[in-house]
Design an enzyme around this catalytic site. Sequence first.
Site, mmCIF file in Angstrom:
data_model
loop_
_atom_site.group_PDB
_atom_site.id
_atom_site.type_symbol
_atom_site.label_atom_id
_atom_site.label_comp_id
_atom_site.label_asym_id
_atom_site.label_seq_id
_atom_site.Cartn_x
_atom_site.Cartn_y
_atom_site.Cartn_z
ATOM 1 N N TYR A 33 0.939 -1.570 -0.317
ATOM 2 C CA TYR A 33 -0.480 0.017 -0.152
ATOM 3 C C TYR A 33 0.830 1.758 -0.104
ATOM 4 C CZ TYR A 33 0.758 0.759 5.006
ATOM 5 O OH TYR A 33 2.128 1.110 6.186
ATOM 6 N N HIS A 102 -0.965 -20.780 -0.210
ATOM 7 C CA HIS A 102 -0.061 -19.936 0.050
ATOM 8 C C HIS A 102 0.995 -19.238 -1.520
ATOM 9 C CE1 HIS A 102 -0.820 -21.326 4.474
ATOM 10 N NE2 HIS A 102 0.169 -20.609 5.057
ATOM 11 N N LYS A 148 6.199 -1.700 1.998
ATOM 12 C CA LYS A 148 5.173 -1.533 3.103
ATOM 13 C C LYS A 148 4.504 -2.732 2.588
ATOM 14 C CE LYS A 148 2.979 3.095 2.922
ATOM 15 N NZ LYS A 148 3.533 3.579 4.667
ATOM 16 N N GLU A 180 12.473 2.789 14.338
ATOM 17 C CA GLU A 180 11.069 3.768 13.832
ATOM 18 C C GLU A 180 10.216 3.955 14.880
ATOM 19 O OE1 GLU A 180 10.206 2.865 9.923
ATOM 20 O OE2 GLU A 180 9.803 0.652 10.632
ATOM 21 N N LEU A 204 10.824 1.081 7.018
ATOM 22 C CA LEU A 204 10.563 1.285 6.852
ATOM 23 C C LEU A 204 11.367 2.591 5.219
ATOM 24 C CD1 LEU A 204 7.838 3.378 5.056
ATOM 25 C CD2 LEU A 204 8.294 1.106 4.012
#
Length: 287
Positions: A33, A102, A148, A180, A204
């Site tokens: 996303y 999977h 992400k 983070e 990220l």
Amino acid sequence: MPQLAYVNGRIQPLAQASLHVEDRGTQFGDAIYEVCAVLNGRILDWQPHLVRLRRNLGELGITLGVADGPLTLQARRLIERNGHTECIIYMQISRGTAKRDHAFPSDAPANLVMTVRRFDFAQRIKQLATGIAVITQPDNRWGRVDIKTTGLLANVLAKQAAKEAGAFEAWLVSGETVREGSSTNAWIVKDGRIITHPTGTAILPGIARDSLIRLAQGAQLMVEERPFTLAEAMHADEAFLSSTTAPILPVVRIDGQAVGSGTPGPVTARLAELTWNEVARQTGWRA
Ligand code: PMP
């Protein structure tokens, strides 16, 4: 005006917008996303967001049958149709809908959904005066948090812990190292040096982070991309965080302990000025 969402090429009322129950994003978190800020009707840092989105698709081997040009047009169209000038656009691409298994399906096209939410960016400018508090939580995430993905359970639990503690964010700590926040990048300032964790697989690579580094360097401020410990953060002169929805916010308390003077510091204030000037340059938006 009813809120509108985009689902695989169609704009429709948000209340009716849905994906199949066997969407792989739901079943496996097999989806990526992006969240972009929209100010004055213009998308901030669109190009870097697109580059990151394509990189993430590549890392996971997801094929999106929509090129950058049409994707850009569709995103802009959804923003316009929703009628908000200050908002965030959320874009999610899953590997597709297929019988649960999977391994990758052989013939499922990716699912692309986009939603738009009104967002009050002016509140972020007000928060510059007071700063916010963070708590710390163990970093329980998988080893590729540079991608992400929608697999955000560890981030969700950390953010909930922060909320329950009355804090804005949880800083994720691995061993002694602050990686983070649960949805933001983490920074400290010591002796005029601006320090943030290097990119790689452990954080990220935030678009706001990247923008801040460029702005700081352009203003001859010293930036060090290196890991820092929780002890360093506790004894820092200043601390702050960054993200698309909070481009820069001073961190004035960590686990209840004041950072520096316990009030927002001058380096953070200078960076905030640079950041919001850049927002104005790109979008024309001013608080
Ligand atoms: N770290 C994490 C874990 C995040 O979820 C986010 C928000 N996507 C960020 C950092 C900040 O990234 P950006 O500046 O691109 O919003």
